[in-house]
Scaffold this motif. Structure first.
Motif, PDB file in Angstrom:
ATOM      1  N   GLN A 152       0.754  -1.098   0.115  1.00 33.07           N
ATOM      2  CA  GLN A 152      -0.129   0.202   0.098  1.00 33.07           C
ATOM      3  C   GLN A 152       0.870   1.239  -0.101  1.00 33.07           C
ATOM      4  O   GLN A 152       0.388   2.328  -0.536  1.00 33.07           O
ATOM      5  CB  GLN A 152      -0.743  -0.024   1.201  1.00 33.07           C
ATOM      6  N   PHE A 157      -1.311   6.625   5.055  1.00 34.54           N
ATOM      7  CA  PHE A 157      -2.320   6.209   4.565  1.00 34.54           C
ATOM      8  C   PHE A 157      -2.204   4.817   4.306  1.00 34.54           C
ATOM      9  O   PHE A 157      -3.292   4.170   4.361  1.00 34.54           O
ATOM     10  CB  PHE A 157      -2.409   6.977   3.218  1.00 34.54           C
ATOM     11  N   LEU A 207      -3.271   2.999   7.355  1.00 32.15           N
ATOM     12  CA  LEU A 207      -4.922   3.155   7.482  1.00 32.15           C
ATOM     13  C   LEU A 207      -5.424   2.345   6.601  1.00 32.15           C
ATOM     14  O   LEU A 207      -6.720   1.772   6.788  1.00 32.15           O
ATOM     15  CB  LEU A 207      -5.292   4.605   7.493  1.00 32.15           C
ATOM     16  N   GLN A 208      -4.983   2.274   5.381  1.00 32.01           N
ATOM     17  CA  GLN A 208      -5.549   1.381   4.491  1.00 32.01           C
ATOM     18  C   GLN A 208      -5.827  -0.131   4.754  1.00 32.01           C
ATOM     19  O   GLN A 208      -6.737  -0.842   4.572  1.00 32.01           O
ATOM     20  CB  GLN A 208      -4.814   1.403   3.042  1.00 32.01           C
ATOM     21  N   PRO A 267      -7.631  -0.018   9.295  1.00 34.12           N
ATOM     22  CA  PRO A 267      -8.219   1.356   9.450  1.00 34.12           C
ATOM     23  C   PRO A 267      -8.588   1.632  10.920  1.00 34.12           C
ATOM     24  O   PRO A 267      -8.810   0.879  11.834  1.00 34.12           O
ATOM     25  CB  PRO A 267      -9.675   1.168   8.701  1.00 34.12           C
ATOM     26  N   THR A 278      -6.418  12.120  -1.893  1.00 39.55           N
ATOM     27  CA  THR A 278      -6.085  10.878  -1.433  1.00 39.55           C
ATOM     28  C   THR A 278      -6.867  10.664   0.208  1.00 39.55           C
ATOM     29  O   THR A 278      -7.547   9.695   0.509  1.00 39.55           O
ATOM     30  CB  THR A 278      -4.597  10.819  -0.959  1.00 39.55           C
ATOM     31  N   THR A 317     -10.338   9.593  -0.329  1.00 35.75           N
ATOM     32  CA  THR A 317     -10.711   8.165  -0.790  1.00 35.75           C
ATOM     33  C   THR A 317     -10.601   7.334   0.631  1.00 35.75           C
ATOM     34  O   THR A 317     -11.065   6.069   0.553  1.00 35.75           O
ATOM     35  CB  THR A 317      -9.443   7.703  -1.718  1.00 35.75           C
ATOM     36  N   LEU A 318     -10.010   7.987   1.771  1.00 34.65           N
ATOM     37  CA  LEU A 318      -9.941   6.902   2.766  1.00 34.65           C
ATOM     38  C   LEU A 318     -11.262   7.383   3.854  1.00 34.65           C
ATOM     39  O   LEU A 318     -11.003   6.592   4.941  1.00 34.65           O
ATOM     40  CB  LEU A 318      -8.605   7.359   3.446  1.00 34.65           C
ATOM     41  N   THR A 319     -12.016   8.329   3.468  1.00 35.72           N
ATOM     42  CA  THR A 319     -12.779   8.782   4.617  1.00 35.72           C
ATOM     43  C   THR A 319     -14.157   7.871   4.817  1.00 35.72           C
ATOM     44  O   THR A 319     -14.796   8.060   5.831  1.00 35.72           O
ATOM     45  CB  THR A 319     -13.529  10.012   4.256  1.00 35.72           C
ATOM     46  N   THR A 323     -12.499   5.729   7.873  1.00 31.41           N
ATOM     47  CA  THR A 323     -11.763   6.770   8.841  1.00 31.41           C
ATOM     48  C   THR A 323     -12.298   8.247   8.783  1.00 31.41           C
ATOM     49  O   THR A 323     -12.162   8.743   7.999  1.00 31.41           O
ATOM     50  CB  THR A 323     -10.324   6.675   8.696  1.00 31.41           C
TER      51      THR A 323
END
Length: 883
Positions: free
Chosen positions: A722, A782, A785-786, A789, A813, A816-818, A821
């Motif tokens: 990742q 990130f 977190l990916q 999470p 970016t 895309t993770l919201t 998280t």
């Protein structure tokens, strides 16, 4: 009572006959009768007195005989009691001397244990310090090795050189290592690698060389030509070459011996003689000065002729034409190529020195560990000896107390016999005096009796004519019998008085014995109370031991964990140390067991010789098997005894009596042994359970470590994948990877980031710019977190060093993770605020008071006011978003 009745009967007969005689003599002449009566009465009194004295003399003789017998018995008993008391006193003195010796030994052992504990504490402190030194040395080695690896990689990659120079150096390295690809021969290296510069001259020599530090030195013109053709063919850049066979070296300009002038630059650096022309051509006409005023003074004193180039330690340069260059570039890196080359040359020696220091520290740690273990072994042996001495001391004290009681009893018996002997002696002295008095009185009575008998004979002759002679004779006989009965009565009364005195003495002795029994009973009760107190104290100490054991168990568990961690960090050294300790412990145990076995064998041989002498018993069907001793040539063969010899039983009794006098038998020994055995079995089972539990815990810890290692490797691989993905998103290209510093020890490894932004070569994180480092860190966050999470993620001004393009990619970016998280970002960047759903800010009103505002946004419009903000606050936020 019989003597009293006999006396009364005879006295009654005398009275009856006296009455009859009185009646008869009433008829006689009163004068003759009165004289006869007086004579007879006097004779009767003398006879009575004589019988009484004779009876008393007989009693004294009987009592003397009895007292002599008692004196002999008392003398023998006193002698025996005194001998027994002397023997017991000798035993008591021996026991007290042995007790004092054991107390001194115990005190010496206690001092030795205290000394060993102090030494162990000091050694542990030294070990802790040595461990700190070793760890610091290991860290230094790791840091230096890491720096050396980095410099090696930078050197191999040609960091700081132009692309053409790097291509030539790589081709030359392929030629030296016979690698595939384009190869060049005769490439000696760059000027920076061939010239060694002192640290204080780095900036001056770098200024003097300028861009010439990356000139490539070749052995010949043909080598330089081939390198140029390679660069033309591959299009990898340009490079400057210095062929040694075609260099034209101008004469060097000697530096004057002037204040502030350090000398000619070529003389201040070191180099191989093979490249002397290179150094002279580049630095031979350059002086090094401390500062610009010194350079100016030296140039002003220079006359006509060639003028040198002067460089200062601060990096200023004065060229021959008079041009002066100086100043400071804040963006200039401190680690120049020359400094890196010098550091690269010096690092191997520094690494070797650090490793030697680490080795010495490790050896010191090992030596201190060995000393601590030896001290612990000695301390444990001393504690065991101290416990054995304490046990022996308790036995000695009990034996001494029992011996003291026996001595008191023997001394008391001797005193009692002495008192009785003194009483008998005094009584014999009194009896001698009485006997002398009685003999004198008896002699006087016999004289008086002779006179009384003469007088009585005369009176009887006078009265006989009156016809009362027969009655008088009967009266005299009766009076004599009465006197004899009275003497016997008095003898019996005296004997009764003696018996009463003996009874009184015996009663007094019984009373004294009873009083002693009461005292001993009180002492026994006191001892019982003391025993109860000691039992209570023992119970309390047992509870304290249990409490301390409960405290020890967690500490022991923590200690096991720490030992396991230390074993993981220093596995190889730990294994060797454990093997060494195990061998030393086994050897020490074997030595101790050997010593104990030899002592036991010596004691058994002594007991056999002491009990049987040097003999060999014959074997029989009714006898247990006895392994023969290797003493066939010296032992005496004893036959099997069929019958007991005469006198053996008396000898056995005598030996048993002597044995009973030597020591007492403890009747509570079986009970105490049973209690000790039960306690031992209980503690043994508890110890086995603890050992089993410790083994289970170690197994669980090992399984957890293995599981953690597997999961950590799996997590690292996922995060590494990742990380490469998010690095490409944030940098809009480029590659990056995560590398473990020590892959073989996953639990204690470090992680290094190797990044290659677009258009740049791969390099470590420390060599990137501030924005590049920020984006790399965000990519790593990130990636984590990916893979795993979390509900919330707080980012504090991570976009401060980013330009607008990078901020846009960062914001995209994050969006895309919201989904998994929720991000809380502290920022002052407008583009980052545009991607927020809710804004929390701090503003200051007209009154000068700060307050917080919170607005919920949808795009660039406010859809809900999350607080009680005024329209002015909302306007402030809208203006901030639209800036």
């Amino acid at each position: 009572m019989t003597a009293q009745a006999q006396f009364q009967a005879r006295q009654q007969a005398v009275d009856d006959l006296q009455f009859e005689l009185g009646q008869r003599q009433a008829e006689r002449k009163p004068k003759l009768q009165d004289a006869l009566d007086a004579a007879r009465h006097r004779l009767t009194q003398l006879q009575n007195r004589q019988a009484d004295r004779q009876s008393r003399l007989n009693q004294l003789a009987e009592r003397r005989s009895t007292l002599h017998g008692e004196q002999q018995a008392q003398t023998a008993a006193r002698t025996q009691a005194e001998a027994e008391a002397a023997t017991i006193a000798a035993e008591l003195a021996t026991a007290q001397n042995a007790l004092a010796t054991e107390e001194n030994q115990a005190a010496a052992l206690q001092q030795e244990i205290s000394r060993l504990e102090a030494t162990a504490a000091e050694l542990r402190d030294q070990l802790k310090q040595a461990e700190g030194v070793r760890q610091a040395a290991d860290r230094t080695v790791d840091q230096l090795q890491t720096r050396h690896d980095l410099l090696t990689r930078l050197r191999n990659e040609g960091a700081g050189y132009a692309s053409g120079v790097r291509a030539v150096l790589q081709a030359g390295e392929r030629a030296r290592t016979a690698q595939a690809g384009d190869a060049l021969t005769g490439i000696l290296g760059t000027v920076a690698t061939l010239v060694q510069v002192p640290p204080q001259l780095d900036q001056a020599i770098e200024t003097a060389l300028g861009g010439a530090f990356q000139n490539v030195v070749t052995e010949s013109w043909d080598d330089a030509r081939e390198a140029i053709e390679l660069l033309k063919r591959t299009g990898q850049g340009r490079a400057t070459f210095l062929p040694l066979d075609r260099l034209s070296v101008l004469p060097a300009i000697d530096a004057p011996n002037a204040p502030g002038i350090l000398g000619n630059a070529a003389d201040l650096v070191t180099y191989d003689s093979k490249v002397a022309d290179v150094a002279l051509s580049l630095l031979g006409r350059t002086w090094v000065a401390e500062d610009l005023p010194a350079a100016r003074r030296a140039l002003d004193r220079l006359g006509n002729g060639p003028r040198p180039t002067v460089v200062t330690l601060g990096g200023e340069i004065v060229r021959p034409g008079g041009a002066v260059t100086g100043g400071r570039d804040s963006n200039r890196r401190d680690d120049s190529v020359l400094a890196r080359e010098r550091e690269y040359r010096e690092l191997p020696q520094q690494i070797e020195q650090a490793r030697q220091k680490s080795t010495r520290a490790a050896a010191a740690c090992h030596e201190l560990t060995v000393q601590i273990e030896k001290g612990s072994l000695l301390m444990e042996q001393s504690r065991q000896m101290l416990a054995e001495l304490a046990r022996q001391e308790r036995q000695r004290r009990e034996q001494a107390a029992e011996t003291q009681r026996r001595l008191d009893r023997a001394q008391q018996a001797a005193r009692w016999q002495q008192e009785r002997l003194q009483q008998s002696t005094a009584e014999l002295a009194r009896m001698d005096e009485q006997e002398q008095e009685y003999n004198q009185a008896l002699a006087q009575i016999q004289t008086e009796r002779a006179a009384a008998e003469t007088e009585l004979a005369a009176a009887e002759a006078s009265v006989e004519a009156a016809g009362a002679s027969e009655l008088l004779q009967q009266l005299a006989d009766l009076r004599a019998a009465a006197a004899e009965a009275q003497g016997h009565l008095r003898s019996q009364q005296a004997l009764r008085e003696n018996q009463q005195r003996t009874l009184q003495s015996t009663t007094d002795q019984i009373r004294n014995k009873e009083q002693r029994i009461v005292e001993l009973t009180g002492e026994a009760e006191t001892l019982q109370v003391r025993i109860a107190q000691l039992d209570a104290q023992e119970a309390e100490l047992s509870q304290q031991i249990a409490v301390y054991q409960e405290k020890i168990d967690p500490a022991q568990a923590q200690l096991d964990q720490l030992e396991t961690a230390q074993s993981d960090e220093e596995s190889r050294e730990r294994e060797l140390q454990q093997a060494l300790r195990a061998n030393e412990t086994a050897w020490n145990n074997a030595q101790l067991q050997l010593q104990r076995t030899e002592d036991t064998l010596t004691q058994l041989r002594y007991d056999i010789e002491h009990d049987f002498g040097l003999v060999e018993l014959e074997q029989g069907a009714d006898m247990a098997y006895q392994p023969p001793l290797p003493l066939e040539s010296t032992v005496e063969h004893l036959p099997v005894v069929e019958s007991v010899p005469d006198g053996l039983e008396e000898e056995v009794k005598e030996m048993r009596a002597r044995l009973s006098r030597v020591s007492n038998v403890n009747p509570d020994a079986p009970r105490e042994y049973a209690e000790a055995a039960e306690r031992f079995e209980f503690l043994s089972s508890e110890s086995k359970d603890l050992q089993a539990a410790a083994a289970d815990l170690r197994t669980v810890i090992k399984e957890l470590d293995e599981l953690m290692e597997v999961e950590l490797r799996k997590m690292f691989q996922a995060v590494a994948v990742q990380f490469e993905h998010f690095f490409g998103l944030l940098f809009n290209g480029g590659t990056a990877k995560l590398v473990l510093t020590t892959p073989e020890d996953i639990n204690n490894t470090g992680v290094e980031i190797i990044a290659r932004p677009p258009g740049k070569r791969p390099q470590s994180l420390a060599l990137l710019s501030g924005g590049e480092r920020a984006l790399s860190a965000c990519a790593l966050i990130f990636a984590i977190l990916q893979v795993s999470p979390t509900p919330f993620c707080v980012l504090d001004e991570v976009d401060a060093a980013l330009d607008e393009a990078n901020v846009d990619r960062f914001r995209q970016t994050v969006e895309t993770l919201t989904g998994a998280t929720q991000f809380i970002i502290v920022t002052h960047n407008r583009r980052t605020l545009e991607g927020a759903n809710t804004i929390y800010g701090v503003t200051m009103g007209d009154d000068g008071i700060s307050k917080t505002i919170s607005l919920r946004l949808e795009g660039d419009k406010i859809v809900q006011n999350a607080g009680d903000e005024s329209p002015d606050d909302v306007k402030v936020v809208e203006e901030l978003i639209q800036m």
